[in-house]
Design a protein around this motif. Sequence first.
Motif, short mmCIF file in Angstrom:
data_model
loop_
_atom_site.label_atom_id
_atom_site.label_comp_id
_atom_site.label_asym_id
_atom_site.label_seq_id
_atom_site.Cartn_x
_atom_site.Cartn_y
_atom_site.Cartn_z
N LEU A 174 -6.77 37.51 1.49
CA LEU A 174 -8.21 37.75 1.54
C LEU A 174 -8.91 37.14 0.34
N GLY A 175 -8.21 37.04 -0.78
CA GLY A 175 -8.81 36.46 -1.97
C GLY A 175 -9.09 34.97 -1.86
N ARG A 186 -7.30 36.00 -5.80
CA ARG A 186 -7.13 34.54 -5.77
C ARG A 186 -6.12 34.10 -6.83
N ALA A 187 -6.21 34.72 -8.01
CA ALA A 187 -5.25 34.38 -9.07
C ALA A 187 -3.82 34.74 -8.65
N LYS A 188 -3.67 35.88 -7.99
CA LYS A 188 -2.34 36.28 -7.52
C LYS A 188 -1.84 35.31 -6.45
N ALA A 189 -2.74 34.84 -5.61
CA ALA A 189 -2.35 33.88 -4.58
C ALA A 189 -1.87 32.57 -5.20
N LEU A 190 -2.54 32.14 -6.25
CA LEU A 190 -2.11 30.91 -6.92
C LEU A 190 -0.72 31.07 -7.53
N GLU A 191 -0.40 32.29 -7.96
CA GLU A 191 0.92 32.54 -8.54
C GLU A 191 2.01 32.61 -7.46
N ALA A 192 1.69 33.25 -6.33
CA ALA A 192 2.74 33.62 -5.38
C ALA A 192 2.80 32.76 -4.13
N THR A 223 2.02 29.13 -1.75
CA THR A 223 1.90 27.67 -1.82
C THR A 223 0.56 27.23 -1.23
N THR A 224 0.18 26.01 -1.54
CA THR A 224 -1.04 25.45 -0.96
C THR A 224 -0.97 25.45 0.55
N ARG A 225 0.20 25.14 1.08
CA ARG A 225 0.38 25.11 2.53
C ARG A 225 0.17 26.49 3.14
N GLN A 226 0.65 27.52 2.45
CA GLN A 226 0.46 28.87 2.97
C GLN A 226 -1.03 29.26 2.99
N CYS A 227 -1.75 28.90 1.94
CA CYS A 227 -3.18 29.21 1.89
C CYS A 227 -3.94 28.44 2.96
N GLU A 228 -3.60 27.17 3.15
CA GLU A 228 -4.26 26.38 4.19
C GLU A 228 -3.94 26.94 5.57
N GLY A 229 -2.71 27.40 5.76
CA GLY A 229 -2.34 28.00 7.04
C GLY A 229 -3.17 29.24 7.35
N ALA A 230 -3.41 30.06 6.33
CA ALA A 230 -4.23 31.26 6.54
C ALA A 230 -5.66 30.88 6.90
N LEU A 231 -6.21 29.86 6.22
CA LEU A 231 -7.56 29.41 6.54
C LEU A 231 -7.63 28.86 7.96
N MET A 232 -6.62 28.10 8.36
CA MET A 232 -6.61 27.55 9.72
C MET A 232 -6.55 28.67 10.75
N ARG A 233 -5.74 29.69 10.48
CA ARG A 233 -5.66 30.81 11.43
C ARG A 233 -6.99 31.57 11.49
#
Length: 654
Positions: A263-264, A323-329, A331-341
């Motif tokens: 969500l971040g 968002r900071a936790k997402a950058l730590e844990a 990958t870019t691909r995982q974040c892009e996948g969430a946005l695509m979904r």
Amino acid sequence: MAPRQLPRRVPFFTNRFTEWAALDAARATGTQSAVLSGIAGIGKSALATQWLHTLQDSADAQLHADLAHPHSAAFRAEDVLPSWLRALGVERPPGREAELIGLWRSLTAQWEVHVLIDGAGDAEQVRPLLPTGPRSFTVVTSRRLLWELAADGALLLPLGPLEQRDAVALLCAAAGAPDTATTDGPSRTAAEALVEACAHMPLPLVLTGARLRARPGRPFAPVRSSGTSPNLLQEHARMALMSALDASYADLESDAQRLYRTLGVLPALTVDADLAAAVCELPPAAAGWYLEVLADERLLDPEPGDCPDPRYRMNGAARDHARAKALEADTTRQCEGALMRLCDWLLDYSRRAQRVLTPAQATLPAPVSDGFFEDESAALAWLDGQEVNFLPVLKAAESAGWDERVVGLVDAWWPFFTYRHRYYLWITSHEIGVAAARRGQNEAVVRQMLASGAIGLSADGQLLRAIHWYEQVRQSAQAAGDVRDEGQALLGLGACHLEAGEPGPAREHLDAAMSLWDACGYHRGVGLAEITLGEVCLAENDPDAAKHILASAHRRLTGLTEPYEAARALALHGHARVRCGQSTDAIAELERALDGVGRSTRWTARTLEWLGDAHHHRGDTATARTCWVKAADLFESISRSTDAARLRARAAER
């Protein structure tokens, strides 16, 4: 000696007058417990301690247990009650939990005992520790809401950040410079900047103030301008805030942590269980549970309102942390996948709503499953709920280069635009959609984006720009030999000229559109053109001709099962009847039309205005005024202030 185990009063405390008054009122009316909930660092324990200290003169005992521990759920009554019983004079408390609880309840039945339970993890930890005396009172602090304790009569008091004035006062008091809070100047400005960096949260404010206090004589320094090295005090405040949020995050299950991080990084401003399930690939029930967990931890804030499906919002501080936790844990691909979904979920549900509300407008190729929305009201309510998310998600899709998703979303939101008249959203999204369609080099899609966007421009009064867009559609359609799109451009041009007070050119364009559509058998288009042509006749003061044309439009569109468009024709037909002096028949038609146009704020307002005219012609001034005032309110709600003022003036006439 009566035990007094409460922590010492905090040296710096400000405001919380509302919550303090609520605690006083609860105690005065016989309530025996309260839960102060909020994110770590929000000041729960400080408020509880301050308030309970003021009651110590009446208490037979004041006891305290700190359950705030990484594994606080492991604390049980047998970990707390022995020390409390010893404080009350029981030298050898029993060893079994059930006996401990029984003895505790017996001893406290006749006493006034005040209890502070800090950092409770769940309701079951708390219940065995509640004293039973009618004058006793327990304050529980928790990062979770602990709503289950409401069933035991507890007062639930969620705590939020301080107001700016109080936050500045707390920071300045902790810094040893209380006068700064009431004096304008560079120091006050710097203090306000630090308050923002601390997100108005008491713990970071007090920690930052303590650092400032170590700089006697010059506790505040002006905040450095953009482009210079970071201000060290602001960085400390940020770190203090992040530490507070880290404590809440660390207690979450792994799936709840993943949802929080996701969500971040997503552009959605509000989230419900369906959205959360889609972006994290979770079952909806599990997603709903984790949202409740995040809300209990005060990492999400429940949206106000009576929506049957709970919706939540992440505040700015939590979003930055997530968002900071997402950058730590992640990958870019995982974040892009969430946005695509997220984009695909919004697009899928939007298309479902479109097919329920305006099936004739669902023209772009779009495989979509049926179901989900029970009726038109449910579909429109869902679009209303996603309004705040639509443009941020659309812009994120644009930035990602997903042009097909962009034009699909803009097209699917047509029913929202036409029924809710959010002109900024309508126009801005179509600007994005036109650019995306042009990048895709699909002229048919470009024409559709231009045509539907031009309707919004025209409705917003931007007639010259709307005409320019329609002319682009017309030229492109002629080059492609697309008769339907050319007719759509001519219909739009006719409507623009009518709106500009030019009925002659409007009629020419409408006649041309009807000729094209008659030839190709597009009967719906002919009916729509007849509606606008009827308005042209009314503008030319020929209501008899308008009645004839509008009756034809109503029959045609009714036969095509277009209830909304048929209702528009019926409303205008009723208006023409009023102009012909047939007010009684007009009232019946206009009242029928109101039911059909109810999804459109603008057409509901227009129909109410004409209904008021009909009642006025019959001499029923009171009913006429009621209709005009309702219409004015609706026009005001869609930023048509000129129409609203005109009707209010009519309603005020004697």
